[in-house]
Design a protein around this motif. Structure first.
Motif, PDB file in Angstrom:
ATOM      1  N   HIS A  92       0.854  -1.185   0.000  1.00 32.26           N
ATOM      2  CA  HIS A  92       0.000   0.000   0.000  1.00 32.26           C
ATOM      3  C   HIS A  92       0.888   1.231   0.000  1.00 32.26           C
ATOM      4  N   SER A  94       0.897   5.377   0.677  1.00 32.20           N
ATOM      5  CA  SER A  94       0.186   6.511   1.251  1.00 32.20           C
ATOM      6  C   SER A  94       0.993   7.775   0.970  1.00 32.20           C
ATOM      7  N   GLN A  95       0.344   8.769   0.347  1.00 36.94           N
ATOM      8  CA  GLN A  95       1.018  10.019   0.022  1.00 36.94           C
ATOM      9  C   GLN A  95       0.119  11.186   0.405  1.00 36.94           C
ATOM     10  N   GLY A 105       6.522   9.034  -0.343  1.00 38.05           N
ATOM     11  CA  GLY A 105       5.380   8.552   0.422  1.00 38.05           C
ATOM     12  C   GLY A 105       5.764   7.372   1.293  1.00 38.05           C
ATOM     13  N   THR A 106       4.777   6.860   1.989  1.00 41.31           N
ATOM     14  CA  THR A 106       4.966   5.718   2.865  1.00 41.31           C
ATOM     15  C   THR A 106       4.511   4.455   2.148  1.00 41.31           C
TER      16      THR A 106
END
Length: 141
Positions: A92, A94-95, A105-106
């Motif tokens: 996944h 996440s930004q 991002g992560t």
């Protein structure tokens, strides 16, 4: 492992230096005014954050090999997560707004058995995920 090759490496984005640098610049403006004591504290905070960002950027490793996904964190206390491709359930990304603008991002690696490993501030996380998913798809064929 024998026969294992690195396919892709994730790097921590340079954006981790932004807050420390802004703090250091702001401290000089504060020290030039009547708030020189507060400015010195902000300078100290900025220097400590800059050192911390340097350590994080140079000690965090995220690697995709032809067999595993490996994430290593830490300088003094080292945490390592290694997942074989068959144990990876999903990746996944996440930004936030700045992450979208500056391309960081992560990446959250979800493994079987509830293993959930977030790796923050990765440079070009969508490309990293694309490479990992391509390898995971090839493994299933």
């Amino acid at each position: 492992m024998t026969g294992e090759e690195i396919v892709s490496e994730g790097k921590i984005h340079w954006f981790v230096y932004i807050v420390p640098i802004i703090s250091i610049i702001a401290s000089f403006f504060l020290m030039a005014t009547d708030a020189s004591v507060f400015g010195f504290l902000v300078l100290l905070f900025g220097i400590l954050r800059l050192i911390s960002a340097f350590i994080v950027r140079n000690t965090t490793e995220l690697v995709i090999t032809n067999r595993r996904i490996i994430a290593k964190f830490g300088f003094i206390r080292r945490n390592t997560v290694e997942l074989l491709h068959r144990n990876v359930e999903s990746l996944h990304v996440s930004q936030g707004v700045f992450g979208r603008l500056f391309r960081f991002g992560t990446i959250i690696v979800n493994g079987t058995g509830g293993v959930r490993t977030p790796v923050p501030d990765i440079d070009h996380p969508l490309e990293f995920r694309r490479t990992a998913l391509r390898l995971l798809d090839n493994r299933e064929q």
